[in-house]
Design a protein around this motif. Structure first.
Motif, short mmCIF file in Angstrom:
data_model
loop_
_atom_site.label_atom_id
_atom_site.label_comp_id
_atom_site.label_asym_id
_atom_site.label_seq_id
_atom_site.Cartn_x
_atom_site.Cartn_y
_atom_site.Cartn_z
N TRP A 1 0.82 -1.21 0.00
CA TRP A 1 0.00 0.00 0.00
C TRP A 1 0.86 1.26 0.00
N LEU A 2 2.00 1.23 0.70
CA LEU A 2 2.86 2.41 0.74
C LEU A 2 3.50 2.72 -0.61
N LYS A 3 3.52 1.74 -1.49
CA LYS A 3 4.00 1.98 -2.86
C LYS A 3 2.94 2.67 -3.71
N ASP A 4 1.67 2.45 -3.35
CA ASP A 4 0.56 2.97 -4.15
C ASP A 4 -0.07 4.24 -3.58
N TYR A 5 0.07 4.45 -2.26
CA TYR A 5 -0.59 5.57 -1.59
C TYR A 5 0.38 6.27 -0.65
N ASP A 6 0.09 7.53 -0.33
CA ASP A 6 0.94 8.25 0.62
C ASP A 6 0.70 7.71 2.04
N TYR A 7 1.61 8.06 2.94
CA TYR A 7 1.62 7.49 4.29
C TYR A 7 0.33 7.77 5.06
N GLU A 8 -0.18 9.01 4.98
CA GLU A 8 -1.39 9.35 5.72
C GLU A 8 -2.61 8.61 5.18
N THR A 9 -2.67 8.41 3.87
CA THR A 9 -3.78 7.65 3.29
C THR A 9 -3.75 6.20 3.78
N VAL A 10 -2.56 5.62 3.84
CA VAL A 10 -2.43 4.25 4.33
C VAL A 10 -2.87 4.17 5.79
N LYS A 11 -2.48 5.14 6.60
CA LYS A 11 -2.90 5.15 8.00
C LYS A 11 -4.41 5.25 8.12
N ASN A 12 -5.03 6.07 7.28
CA ASN A 12 -6.49 6.19 7.28
C ASN A 12 -7.16 4.87 6.92
N MET A 13 -6.62 4.19 5.91
CA MET A 13 -7.18 2.89 5.50
C MET A 13 -7.07 1.88 6.63
N LEU A 14 -5.92 1.86 7.28
CA LEU A 14 -5.69 0.90 8.36
C LEU A 14 -6.59 1.19 9.56
N ALA A 15 -6.73 2.46 9.90
CA ALA A 15 -7.54 2.83 11.06
C ALA A 15 -9.02 2.57 10.81
N ALA A 16 -9.46 2.70 9.55
CA ALA A 16 -10.88 2.57 9.23
C ALA A 16 -11.43 1.19 9.57
N THR B 1 -11.09 11.33 -10.42
CA THR B 1 -10.76 10.58 -11.65
C THR B 1 -11.99 10.26 -12.49
N LYS B 2 -13.15 10.88 -12.20
CA LYS B 2 -14.37 10.49 -12.92
C LYS B 2 -14.27 10.74 -14.43
N GLU B 3 -13.57 11.80 -14.82
CA GLU B 3 -13.43 12.05 -16.26
C GLU B 3 -12.54 11.01 -16.93
N LYS B 4 -11.69 10.38 -16.14
CA LYS B 4 -10.81 9.33 -16.68
C LYS B 4 -11.54 7.99 -16.80
N GLY B 5 -12.72 7.87 -16.15
CA GLY B 5 -13.51 6.66 -16.32
C GLY B 5 -13.40 5.62 -15.23
N TYR B 6 -12.78 5.97 -14.11
CA TYR B 6 -12.68 4.99 -13.02
C TYR B 6 -12.76 5.69 -11.68
N LEU B 7 -13.03 4.89 -10.64
CA LEU B 7 -13.16 5.40 -9.27
C LEU B 7 -12.56 4.39 -8.31
N GLN B 8 -11.66 4.87 -7.46
CA GLN B 8 -11.12 4.05 -6.37
C GLN B 8 -11.64 4.59 -5.06
N LEU B 9 -12.50 3.81 -4.39
CA LEU B 9 -13.02 4.17 -3.08
C LEU B 9 -12.07 3.64 -2.01
N ILE B 10 -11.77 4.49 -1.04
CA ILE B 10 -10.78 4.16 -0.02
C ILE B 10 -11.39 4.30 1.37
N PRO B 11 -11.40 3.22 2.17
CA PRO B 11 -11.89 3.32 3.55
C PRO B 11 -11.11 4.38 4.31
N GLY B 12 -11.81 5.15 5.13
CA GLY B 12 -11.15 6.20 5.88
C GLY B 12 -11.16 7.53 5.16
N ILE B 13 -11.37 7.48 3.85
CA ILE B 13 -11.51 8.69 3.05
C ILE B 13 -12.93 8.79 2.52
#
Length: 456
Positions: free
Chosen positions: A167-182, A429-441
């Motif tokens: 996850w740390l390769k794909d997301y920044d540190y705070e985003t990963v912490k949010n995902m983990l805490a969620a 990213t809606k104009e690009k045609g995809y959506l990534q939903l992230i727990p904690g965000i």
């Protein structure tokens, strides 16, 4: 197990038996927990809540619990007898995370359980470990965040280190912490989708109120509600009559981004338990047809039961293997829904054992399987038709990585989600045609979806 025998067992003993089935014998947490609670009708509502909290909490915090136990026990967790290690894990969870349970009660009940189940000789060991932890007000020393970042996150958030590194390769540190805490957020509500073919949101809300079921609005969709205050889902009359189905809002979005039109023919592969297909059938407003497929008789029967309960006429379930080409389906579908088998790391808040059972190797095999299925089912889409690819994970390889591979090798291109998503839902990213939903965000499960149009 009979009700009489169930009554002879304390809530803690029942919870412990469930944990052993999951952690030592490989059963799935949600199926084992649901099966046990459904068969043991002598349990009170309070008992059920306690057992659920204890099982789910112990699973959620497993790595943290083992780390603490290893700091207090000369015998490491992996060397303990299965019964003892799970008794200690469960008891430690009560000490650390269930403030309403007195420490003395936790220790005494653990000793009693050890003796009752033939481990009287180890009751002193169990008592000593737990009372030593209970006396230590400072608690255990965790790895330092600034020096051992990955290890710190792994222990604190009870998540295997390889997942955190990925996850740390794909997301920044705070985003990963949010995902983990969620994953540890209290799960007060169950999200449902109102069957608008049978009742309005307001009508269902009133019916649920009559059954003393509390409702609040969903976060993003008007057809979504969150409910709590019920014994079990089957006990709700409105559920039995098909007035709603259980579905996370992330999954409901699939029907929206598909842009379903009346009279469309839709093929839903890997469809069990049928939530997306049922939503699609409802959006067709009694026209067209949804053919939802899965690979086993059990999964097809599960879909058929939900079809029967919801009472929609324009949907059928069939047994088909998504990896095998169905010649009769070539160029037949206006829309193909491909919500494919994945690592499931977007839903670890609901199914915590997923994070322990998944491995790097399994995740790589799933990427291959996803590509294999996409290669097959892409042929079912008519020229100019739509393929919706989705997963319930947050891993880039399974999500955007697969989409990039697919568009490079097959005659499809991403198409904008503009005007298809709820205004309340942020999506850069809606104009690009995809959506990534992230727990904690986002206030949903972790989920990925992409809208792909086949070239004419």
């Amino acid at each position: 197990m009979t009700d009489r025998k169930a009554a002879e067992k304390s809530s803690r003993e029942i919870a412990l038996d469930i944990l052993i089935e999951i952690l030592e014998k490989g059963d799935f947490s949600h199926t084992q927990l649901n099966r046990t609670l459904k068969t043991q009708t002598a349990l009170t509502k309070q008992d059920r809540s306690f057992i659920t909290r204890l099982v789910e909490g112990t699973l959620e915090r497993l790595i943290t619990l083992d780390y603490i136990l290893n700091g207090y026990s000369k015998v490491k967790v992996e060397k303990m007898k299965p019964f003892i290690r799970n008794l200690l894990r469960m008891s430690l969870y009560q000490l650390k995370y269930m403030d309403q349970v007195p420490d003395s009660a936790v220790c005494n009940e653990a000793v009693k359980l050890a003796g009752k189940r033939g481990f009287k000789s180890l009751s002193g060991f169990v008592n000593g470990v737990l009372r030593n932890i209970a006396r230590n007000s400072k608690g255990s020393v965790f790895p330092l965040e600034e020096k051992e970042r990955e290890e710190y996150l792994s222990i604190l958030y009870s998540t295997p280190r390889w997942i955190i590194e990925k996850w740390l390769k794909d997301y920044d540190y705070e985003t990963v912490k949010n995902m983990l805490a969620a994953q540890f957020e209290e799960k007060k509500y169950t999200t449902i989708r109102v069957n608008l073919a049978k009742n309005t949101v307001e009508e269902l809300t009133e019916r649920l109120k009559e059954e003393n079921v509390e409702t609040i609005d969903g976060n993003y969709l008007s057809c979504a509600l969150k409910i709590q205050g019920f014994e079990n889902m089957e006990s709700i009359k409105a559920f039995a009559k098909g007035r709603f189905t259980v579905q996370d809002e992330s999954s409901m979005l699939i029907g929206l981004i598909a842009g379903i039109q009346e009279k469309d023919f839709i093929i839903d592969v890997c469809g069990a338990p049928g939530g997306k297909a049922l939503h699609a059938a409802e959006l067709l407003k009694g026209t067209g047809m949804v053919e939802t497929r899965d690979v086993t008789d059990y999964k097809v029967a599960l879909i058929q039961e939900n079809i029967r309960r919801m009472g929609l006429p324009n949907i059928k379930a069939v047994k088909k293997d998504a990896t095998l080409k169905d010649e009769d389906s070539i160029l037949k579908a206006d829309i193909v829904l491909a919500d494919l088998p994945c690592s499931g790391l977007g839903v670890i808040g609901k199914k915590p054992d997923i994070k322990y059972n998944m491995t790097r190797e399994k995740q790589q095999e799933l990427v291959k399987l996803q590509r294999e299925i996409l290669s097959v089912v892409s042929g079912y889409v008519k020229a100019g038709g739509i393929l919706i690819y989705s997963t319930c994970t947050v891993n880039r390889e399974e999500n955007l990585g697969n989409v990039e591979w697919f568009t490079e090798n097959y005659p499809f291109q991403l198409e904008s989600l503009e005007g298809l998503l709820p205004e309340k839902l942020p999506c850069e990213t809606k104009e690009k045609g995809y959506l990534q939903l992230i727990p904690g965000i986002h206030e949903t499960d972790g989920f990925f979806m992409a809208r792909l149009r086949k070239n004419t």
